[in-house]
Design an enzyme around this catalytic site. Structure first.
Site, PDB file in Angstrom:
ATOM      1  CB  CYS A   1      -4.261  14.025   1.771  1.00  0.00           C
ATOM      2  SG  CYS A   1      -5.660  13.915   0.617  1.00  0.00           S
TER       3      CYS A   1
ATOM      4  CB  CYS B   1      -0.906  -0.020   1.224  1.00  0.00           C
ATOM      5  SG  CYS B   1      -1.994   1.415   1.338  1.00  0.00           S
TER       6      CYS B   1
ATOM      7  CB  CYS C   1     -12.000  12.420   3.923  1.00  0.00           C
ATOM      8  SG  CYS C   1     -11.937  12.465   2.114  1.00  0.00           S
TER       9      CYS C   1
ATOM     10  CB  CYS D   1      -8.995  10.318   6.123  1.00  0.00           C
ATOM     11  SG  CYS D   1      -7.356   9.860   5.536  1.00  0.00           S
TER      12      CYS D   1
HETATM   13  N1  SAH Z   1      -7.292   9.348  -1.497  1.00  0.00           N
HETATM   14  C1  SAH Z   1      -7.631   8.015  -1.899  1.00  0.00           C
HETATM   15  C2  SAH Z   1      -6.722   6.940  -1.322  1.00  0.00           C
HETATM   16  C3  SAH Z   1      -6.406   7.012   0.161  1.00  0.00           C
HETATM   17  S1  SAH Z   1      -7.698   6.550   1.297  1.00  0.00           S
HETATM   18  C4  SAH Z   1      -9.071   7.726  -1.590  1.00  0.00           C
HETATM   19  O1  SAH Z   1      -9.715   8.568  -0.981  1.00  0.00           O
HETATM   20  O2  SAH Z   1      -9.572   6.689  -2.006  1.00  0.00           O
HETATM   21  C5  SAH Z   1      -7.900   4.812   1.099  1.00  0.00           C
HETATM   22  C6  SAH Z   1      -9.253   4.311   1.644  1.00  0.00           C
HETATM   23  O3  SAH Z   1      -9.297   4.370   3.090  1.00  0.00           O
HETATM   24  C7  SAH Z   1     -10.448   5.126   1.168  1.00  0.00           C
HETATM   25  O4  SAH Z   1     -11.448   4.264   0.689  1.00  0.00           O
HETATM   26  C8  SAH Z   1     -10.914   5.847   2.407  1.00  0.00           C
HETATM   27  O5  SAH Z   1     -12.285   6.112   2.351  1.00  0.00           O
HETATM   28  C9  SAH Z   1     -10.565   4.854   3.494  1.00  0.00           C
HETATM   29  N2  SAH Z   1     -10.439   5.453   4.813  1.00  0.00           N
HETATM   30  C10 SAH Z   1      -9.925   6.657   5.116  1.00  0.00           C
HETATM   31  N3  SAH Z   1      -9.937   6.854   6.449  1.00  0.00           N
HETATM   32  C11 SAH Z   1     -10.460   5.743   7.003  1.00  0.00           C
HETATM   33  C12 SAH Z   1     -10.705   5.316   8.339  1.00  0.00           C
HETATM   34  N4  SAH Z   1     -10.397   6.092   9.399  1.00  0.00           N
HETATM   35  N5  SAH Z   1     -11.229   4.087   8.540  1.00  0.00           N
HETATM   36  C13 SAH Z   1     -11.502   3.289   7.488  1.00  0.00           C
HETATM   37  N6  SAH Z   1     -11.271   3.623   6.213  1.00  0.00           N
HETATM   38  C14 SAH Z   1     -10.773   4.843   5.958  1.00  0.00           C
END
Ligand code: SAH
Length: 347
Positions: free
Chosen positions: A114, A107, A118, A121
């Site tokens: 970033c 990964c 979100c 995250c």
């Molecule tokens: N920016 C990209 C890749 C990084 S995040 C994206 O948004 O897809 C990778 C995955 O982890 C995404 O599906 C995101 O929704 C998920 N994710 C982010 N934070 C999380 C959390 N705290 N718990 C579970 N999944 C999470």
């Protein structure tokens, strides 16, 4: 130190061939150099024994082969390993190796930090530090492979680490062409998955490229009112536009899009959401990956209870959708989805 040395890790095979021609060498010498760097993971031109001695000496003056430096490794009890890499300018990023049933997934990060924030995250809390160069993206894969025992091999790559890959399109594209190259690491595009927050212009660019990698889209909500709040990018590219771009994505035969759906307690996990999701995804060849939130004291949400995740999955199944529940890996070392973060101020 010479500053005009070329770092060959981030160069496409054709670019290394052109570089060799500039040195007055035939292009096949460039193919050999590419192979040494990308397939054999050589770091020092002196070790490239299929090249003539004099050329090796010249390369030692003209090129570098960079690697992100692993400054910390953490091992989870489930076998997941998280690496903290330091880059040449001291920025730090994280990458994760996830063993599963004899397979090994790497990964990889595409940005330091970033910009998208979100709500669920941890990387988002860092803000964007900078985009990674193609060579830094490739370098993570090479550095992780360097760490493995003889006979162990990375079987797939997911761009699901720090950052939004489609906001760094040119360097991500460069890295993926390099990793795909059959004279290099030779990753089939079927074994590469790019995960996006849903940056629509990027999805369109990816669709127009010939990269052919798998696409995962982090949907995370079924209404714009919820998605606007938990994924601010939705205010610019709402669900309808996102799904239109997904429908237009040229899928190779027998392949499907993935929709990731992080499950937040009482935010997006109602059975009504599951029903809306079925309607939204109607006609898209896809599967759904439900991700129970990996919680943190620094995040406002709580994970959905297991039985609600299972009930949600049941509704998708009953409607004929493939839906899996992603098991959290590496939670104890903060290597699970959304948990990658580098603290800015360090002792
Ligand atoms: N920016 C990209 C890749 C990084 S995040 C994206 O948004 O897809 C990778 C995955 O982890 C995404 O599906 C995101 O929704 C998920 N994710 C982010 N934070 C999380 C959390 N705290 N718990 C579970 N999944 C999470």
């Amino acid at each position: 130190m010479r500053s005009d040395r070329v770092d060959v890790v981030g160069l496409l095979r054709e670019e290394i061939e052109a570089f060799m021609e500039e040195l007055g060498e035939p292009p096949y010498r460039g193919r050999q150099l590419f192979q040494w760097v990308q397939a054999y993971r050589a770091l020092d031109p002196a070790s490239m024994t299929s090249l003539p001695r004099a050329l090796r000496d010249r390369l030692a003056v003209h090129v570098t082969v960079s690697r992100p430096e692993a400054v910390r490794v953490q091992r989870s009890q489930d076998g997941t390993r998280k690496y903290l890499f330091r880059l040449a300018d001291k920025e730090e990023i994280e990458s994760v190796l996830i063993p599963d049933d004899g397979r090994l997934t790497a990964c990889i990060s595409t940005q330091a930090g970033c910009p998208l924030a979100c709500r669920f995250c941890l990387t988002g809390l860092m803000g964007l530090r900078r985009n990674l160069a193609g060579g830094e993206i490739v370098g993570q894969v090479l550095a992780l492979q360097d760490e493995l025992a003889q006979g162990e091999r990375i079987s797939s790559i997911v761009l699901m680490g720090m950052g939004e890959p489609l906001l760094n399109f040119a360097q991500v594209e460069r890295a993926l062409w390099i990793l795909r190259d059959e004279r290099g690491a030779n990753f089939s595009p079927r074994r590469i998955t790019l995960s996006t927050v849903g940056y629509v212009p990027g999805i369109q660019k990816l669709a127009a490229s010939d990269l052919g990698v798998n696409l995962a889209v982090s949907l995370g909500a079924t209404t714009d009112s919820v998605r606007d709040v938990i994924m601010p990018i939705n205010r610019r590219w709402p669900i309808a536009e996102l799904l239109e771009a997904c429908r237009a994505y040229p899928l190779p035969r027998r392949r499907r899009l993935t929709f990731e759906y992080v499950m937040l307690n009482e935010v997006n996990d109602a059975l009504e959401d599951a029903k809306r999701l079925v309607t939204l995804l109607h006609g898209i060849r896809c599967k759904v990956n439900l991700i129970p939130l990996n919680a943190s004291p620094d995040l406002p949400d709580r994970p959905s209870p297991r039985e609600r995740v299972v009930a949600f999955q049941g509704i998708l199944h009953d409607a004929g959708l493939t839906a899996t529940i992603r098991e959290s890996r590496g939670w104890d070392i903060s290597a699970a989805c959304g948990m990658l973060r580098v603290e800015r101020e360090k002792a």
